[in-house]
Design a protein around this motif. Structure first.
Motif, PDB file in Angstrom:
ATOM      1  N   VAL A 133      15.135 -20.334  -8.532  1.00 30.32           N
ATOM      2  CA  VAL A 133      15.579 -19.784  -9.816  1.00 30.32           C
ATOM      3  C   VAL A 133      15.707 -20.860 -10.897  1.00 30.32           C
ATOM      4  CG1 VAL A 133      17.467 -18.547 -10.964  1.00 30.32           C
ATOM      5  CG2 VAL A 133      16.622 -17.764  -8.753  1.00 30.32           C
ATOM      6  N   GLY A 134      16.073 -22.072 -10.487  1.00 27.55           N
ATOM      7  CA  GLY A 134      16.176 -23.172 -11.442  1.00 27.55           C
ATOM      8  C   GLY A 134      14.823 -23.551 -12.029  1.00 27.55           C
ATOM      9  N   ILE A 135      13.744 -23.217 -11.353  1.00 24.67           N
ATOM     10  CA  ILE A 135      12.393 -23.543 -11.809  1.00 24.67           C
ATOM     11  C   ILE A 135      11.788 -22.353 -12.560  1.00 24.67           C
ATOM     12  CG2 ILE A 135      10.041 -24.077 -11.005  1.00 24.67           C
ATOM     13  CD1 ILE A 135      11.363 -25.586  -8.650  1.00 24.67           C
ATOM     14  N   THR A 136      11.898 -21.186 -11.950  1.00 24.22           N
ATOM     15  CA  THR A 136      11.333 -19.967 -12.535  1.00 24.22           C
ATOM     16  C   THR A 136      12.429 -18.911 -12.565  1.00 24.22           C
ATOM     17  OG1 THR A 136       9.105 -20.506 -11.785  1.00 24.22           O
ATOM     18  CG2 THR A 136       9.556 -18.198 -12.176  1.00 24.22           C
ATOM     19  N   LYS A 137      12.980 -18.677 -13.747  1.00 24.65           N
ATOM     20  CA  LYS A 137      14.179 -17.834 -13.824  1.00 24.65           C
ATOM     21  C   LYS A 137      13.958 -16.405 -13.338  1.00 24.65           C
ATOM     22  CE  LYS A 137      13.817 -16.750 -18.846  1.00 24.65           C
ATOM     23  NZ  LYS A 137      12.440 -16.379 -18.862  1.00 24.65           N
ATOM     24  N   GLU A 138      12.707 -15.933 -13.451  1.00 25.87           N
ATOM     25  CA  GLU A 138      12.396 -14.562 -13.031  1.00 25.87           C
ATOM     26  C   GLU A 138      12.678 -14.319 -11.546  1.00 25.87           C
ATOM     27  OE1 GLU A 138      10.457 -16.453 -14.894  1.00 25.87           O
ATOM     28  OE2 GLU A 138      10.100 -15.328 -16.751  1.00 25.87           O
ATOM     29  N   MET A 139      12.661 -15.400 -10.741  1.00 27.32           N
ATOM     30  CA  MET A 139      12.918 -15.255  -9.298  1.00 27.32           C
ATOM     31  C   MET A 139      14.300 -14.658  -9.018  1.00 27.32           C
ATOM     32  SD  MET A 139      10.622 -16.066  -7.055  1.00 27.32           S
ATOM     33  CE  MET A 139       8.901 -16.463  -7.375  1.00 27.32           C
ATOM     34  N   ALA A 140      15.210 -14.762 -10.010  1.00 22.93           N
ATOM     35  CA  ALA A 140      16.565 -14.244  -9.821  1.00 22.93           C
ATOM     36  C   ALA A 140      16.583 -12.727  -9.616  1.00 22.93           C
ATOM     37  CB  ALA A 140      17.447 -14.610 -11.012  1.00 22.93           C
ATOM     38  N   ILE A 141      15.495 -12.091  -9.961  1.00 29.48           N
ATOM     39  CA  ILE A 141      15.453 -10.634  -9.786  1.00 29.48           C
ATOM     40  C   ILE A 141      15.680 -10.249  -8.321  1.00 29.48           C
ATOM     41  CG2 ILE A 141      12.922 -10.403  -9.478  1.00 29.48           C
ATOM     42  CD1 ILE A 141      15.087  -8.023 -11.552  1.00 29.48           C
ATOM     43  N   TRP A 142      15.186 -11.093  -7.392  1.00 31.37           N
ATOM     44  CA  TRP A 142      15.322 -10.765  -5.960  1.00 31.37           C
ATOM     45  C   TRP A 142      16.744 -10.993  -5.451  1.00 31.37           C
ATOM     46  CZ3 TRP A 142      11.414  -8.061  -6.402  1.00 31.37           C
ATOM     47  CH2 TRP A 142      10.170  -8.525  -6.817  1.00 31.37           C
ATOM     48  N   ASP A 143      17.584 -11.596  -6.275  1.00 26.22           N
ATOM     49  CA  ASP A 143      18.974 -11.821  -5.851  1.00 26.22           C
ATOM     50  C   ASP A 143      19.900 -10.690  -6.289  1.00 26.22           C
ATOM     51  OD1 ASP A 143      18.095 -14.252  -4.871  1.00 26.22           O
ATOM     52  OD2 ASP A 143      18.527 -15.302  -6.750  1.00 26.22           O
ATOM     53  N   THR A 144      19.337  -9.670  -6.907  1.00 20.77           N
ATOM     54  CA  THR A 144      20.144  -8.529  -7.341  1.00 20.77           C
ATOM     55  C   THR A 144      20.813  -7.877  -6.127  1.00 20.77           C
ATOM     56  OG1 THR A 144      18.495  -8.129  -9.054  1.00 20.77           O
ATOM     57  CG2 THR A 144      20.086  -6.357  -8.634  1.00 20.77           C
ATOM     58  N   PRO A 145      22.155  -7.838  -6.099  1.00 20.53           N
ATOM     59  CA  PRO A 145      22.824  -7.240  -4.941  1.00 20.53           C
ATOM     60  C   PRO A 145      22.386  -5.783  -4.735  1.00 20.53           C
ATOM     61  CG  PRO A 145      24.413  -8.356  -6.370  1.00 20.53           C
ATOM     62  CD  PRO A 145      23.106  -8.361  -7.096  1.00 20.53           C
ATOM     63  N   PHE A 146      22.186  -5.428  -3.493  1.00 20.19           N
ATOM     64  CA  PHE A 146      21.833  -4.059  -3.107  1.00 20.19           C
ATOM     65  C   PHE A 146      20.583  -3.527  -3.809  1.00 20.19           C
ATOM     66  CE2 PHE A 146      26.484  -4.496  -2.685  1.00 20.19           C
ATOM     67  CZ  PHE A 146      26.580  -4.377  -1.308  1.00 20.19           C
ATOM     68  N   LEU A 147      19.646  -4.410  -4.155  1.00 15.83           N
ATOM     69  CA  LEU A 147      18.414  -3.963  -4.821  1.00 15.83           C
ATOM     70  C   LEU A 147      17.603  -3.038  -3.906  1.00 15.83           C
ATOM     71  CD1 LEU A 147      16.427  -4.190  -7.245  1.00 15.83           C
ATOM     72  CD2 LEU A 147      15.434  -6.199  -6.131  1.00 15.83           C
ATOM     73  N   PHE A 148      17.445  -3.447  -2.657  1.00 10.46           N
ATOM     74  CA  PHE A 148      16.674  -2.637  -1.701  1.00 10.46           C
ATOM     75  C   PHE A 148      17.607  -2.003  -0.666  1.00 10.46           C
ATOM     76  CE2 PHE A 148      13.618  -6.250  -2.628  1.00 10.46           C
ATOM     77  CZ  PHE A 148      12.837  -5.510  -3.504  1.00 10.46           C
ATOM     78  N   ASN A 149      17.302  -0.760  -0.311  1.00 10.37           N
ATOM     79  CA  ASN A 149      18.092  -0.094   0.742  1.00 10.37           C
ATOM     80  C   ASN A 149      17.569  -0.408   2.134  1.00 10.37           C
ATOM     81  OD1 ASN A 149      19.880   1.146  -0.944  1.00 10.37           O
ATOM     82  ND2 ASN A 149      18.722   3.060  -1.088  1.00 10.37           N
ATOM     83  N   ASN A 150      16.297  -0.737   2.208  1.00 16.12           N
ATOM     84  CA  ASN A 150      15.720  -1.041   3.526  1.00 16.12           C
ATOM     85  C   ASN A 150      14.498  -1.932   3.354  1.00 16.12           C
ATOM     86  OD1 ASN A 150      13.423   0.718   2.934  1.00 16.12           O
ATOM     87  ND2 ASN A 150      14.889   2.390   3.175  1.00 16.12           N
ATOM     88  N   ALA A 151      14.015  -2.424   4.489  1.00 17.78           N
ATOM     89  CA  ALA A 151      12.921  -3.395   4.471  1.00 17.78           C
ATOM     90  C   ALA A 151      11.618  -2.791   3.935  1.00 17.78           C
ATOM     91  CB  ALA A 151      12.712  -3.954   5.870  1.00 17.78           C
ATOM     92  N   LYS A 152      11.445  -1.506   4.151  1.00 18.19           N
ATOM     93  CA  LYS A 152      10.210  -0.868   3.697  1.00 18.19           C
ATOM     94  C   LYS A 152      10.108  -0.925   2.172  1.00 18.19           C
ATOM     95  CE  LYS A 152       7.766   3.397   3.828  1.00 18.19           C
ATOM     96  NZ  LYS A 152       8.413   4.115   2.722  1.00 18.19           N
ATOM     97  N   GLU A 153      11.227  -0.662   1.517  1.00 16.18           N
ATOM     98  CA  GLU A 153      11.246  -0.751   0.052  1.00 16.18           C
ATOM     99  C   GLU A 153      10.926  -2.174  -0.397  1.00 16.18           C
ATOM    100  OE1 GLU A 153      14.808   2.550  -0.573  1.00 16.18           O
ATOM    101  OE2 GLU A 153      15.064   0.564  -1.435  1.00 16.18           O
ATOM    102  N   ALA A 154      11.507  -3.122   0.308  1.00 16.79           N
ATOM    103  CA  ALA A 154      11.263  -4.530  -0.042  1.00 16.79           C
ATOM    104  C   ALA A 154       9.768  -4.855   0.079  1.00 16.79           C
ATOM    105  CB  ALA A 154      12.087  -5.443   0.864  1.00 16.79           C
ATOM    106  N   ASP A 155       9.146  -4.420   1.171  1.00 18.12           N
ATOM    107  CA  ASP A 155       7.709  -4.699   1.375  1.00 18.12           C
ATOM    108  C   ASP A 155       6.877  -4.132   0.228  1.00 18.12           C
ATOM    109  OD1 ASP A 155       8.495  -5.729   3.770  1.00 18.12           O
ATOM    110  OD2 ASP A 155       7.490  -4.234   5.033  1.00 18.12           O
TER     111      ASP A 155
END
Ligand code: TK8
Length: 338
Positions: free
Chosen positions: A100-122
């Protein structure tokens, strides 16, 4: 006419074969690729790295060799990223959170509870939005190839079982070196301390920190159960890992060599996700067997945690930009519906 055509076809295919052999021979230079990672060899990260190395060697006819170096022997995630940017190291796999310190957009994946399961993440990570975020790295000197699964993160500590939000109060908790994680756990009342993963075991052992959060797989493979008594099932965020190449190095590779790395990375991704999920299914029982005391947060407390954490969403959206935030929310909704 028929014979002529057959002869012509035969001649062409011989030419094609000869030609592709010549291209292959010219296209692969003898290369040694140093591939660093943070966990140990007997972790999911280590196993998938080994598979990647084998695939690269096979597909390049033994010309390209991957030297896999685990246990952060080449440095922490952050140190390795800098080595890749500078061209002193060729490849690595590590957490997106430490980018995130290099590319701020990467912080999107740190959103708490973004995905409910691994399939959504994939679906989201492998889809256009995942690629867009990955491509942002290029202007910073890194090429992202694929996302691997680190997994859903859970909380451990040596102080007390966390049964309600207030139990987090004052727990000295190691977090990844990233503001979203720092904010998230401060919001929950913990005393959040950013530390590289490579220093974590010792910090837990010496009680410099009381707790940490990582997927079951890592709690097991890094032997955190030796220095942590309590595990609380929180699944508060899904962490991806990302396979990276130094852009300086990548730009010097032939198209065929780049293809070998990308194809092998995809194979390693598919293997790694399966392997990680199979291990995670058994890991909780293993951790109990090792003496950890495991508890699930009661639903009401989990909801309180969720609500508190939603306060960090606005700052993530502001940091990554509203348009990316919306794209990701849209992609998640689509993945959920499909
Ligand atoms: C390993 C790290 C680790 C991550 C962390 O280098 O730092 O807690 O979850 O997997 O990337």
């Amino acid at each position: 006419m028929k014979t002529f055509r057959r002869t012509l076809l035969a001649a062409l295919s011989v030419a094609a074969i000869t030609c592709s052999f010549q291209v292959a021979a010219q296209d692969f230079k003898p290369r040694i690729i140093r591939f660093g990672y943070g966990l140990n060899e007997v972790s999911n990260q280590g196993r998938a790295t080994k598979l990647f190395a084998e695939e690269v060697e096979k597909a390049s006819g033994g010309k390209m060799k991957v030297r896999a170096i685990g246990a952060a022997a080449l440095g922490s995630d952050v140190q390795m990223q800098q080595a890749l940017i500078g061209g002193a190291q060729e490849m690595m796999v590590g957490s997106t959170a430490t980018l995130v310190g290099i590319t701020k957009e990467m912080a999107i994946w740190d959103t708490p509870f973004l995905f409910n399961n691994a399939k959504e993440a994939d679906v989201v990570l492998d889809g256009p939005v995942g690629q867009k975020v990955m491509d942002k790295l290029q202007e910073k000197g890194l090429v992202g190839l694929v996302y691997w699964e680190n997994g859903f993160r859970n909380l451990t500590n040596s102080k007390r079982p966390v049964n309600k939000l207030e139990d987090m109060d004052g727990i000295k908790l190691r977090v990844m070196q990233n503001n979203v994680f720092l904010d998230s756990f401060k919001t929950l009342g913990a005393n959040a301390v950013p530390l590289p993963f490579s220093e974590l075991f010792t910090a837990l052992e010496t009680k410099t920190v009381d707790g940490q959060e990582n997927p079951y797989n890592t709690i097991l493979s890094s032997k955190f159960y030796e220095v942590q008594k309590y595990l609380t099932v929180t699944n508060h965020v899904y962490s991806p890992w990302i396979v990276l190449v130094s852009k300086k190095y990548w730009d010097g590779l032939s198209t065929a060599e780049q293809k070998v790395l990308l194809d092998a990375a995809k194979k390693s991704r598919d293997f790694e996700r399966q392997d990680t999920r199979a291990e995670a299914d058994k890991a909780l029982a293993d951790l109990k067997g090792k003496g950890m005391q495991v508890n699930e947060l009661p639903a009401a407390e989990a909801n309180r945690m969720r609500e508190k954490l939603s306060a960090v969403n606005a700052s993530i959206a502001a940091n990554v930009g509203e348009s990316l935030w919306k794209d990701v929310q849209g992609a998640v909704a689509q993945a959920r519906a499909g």
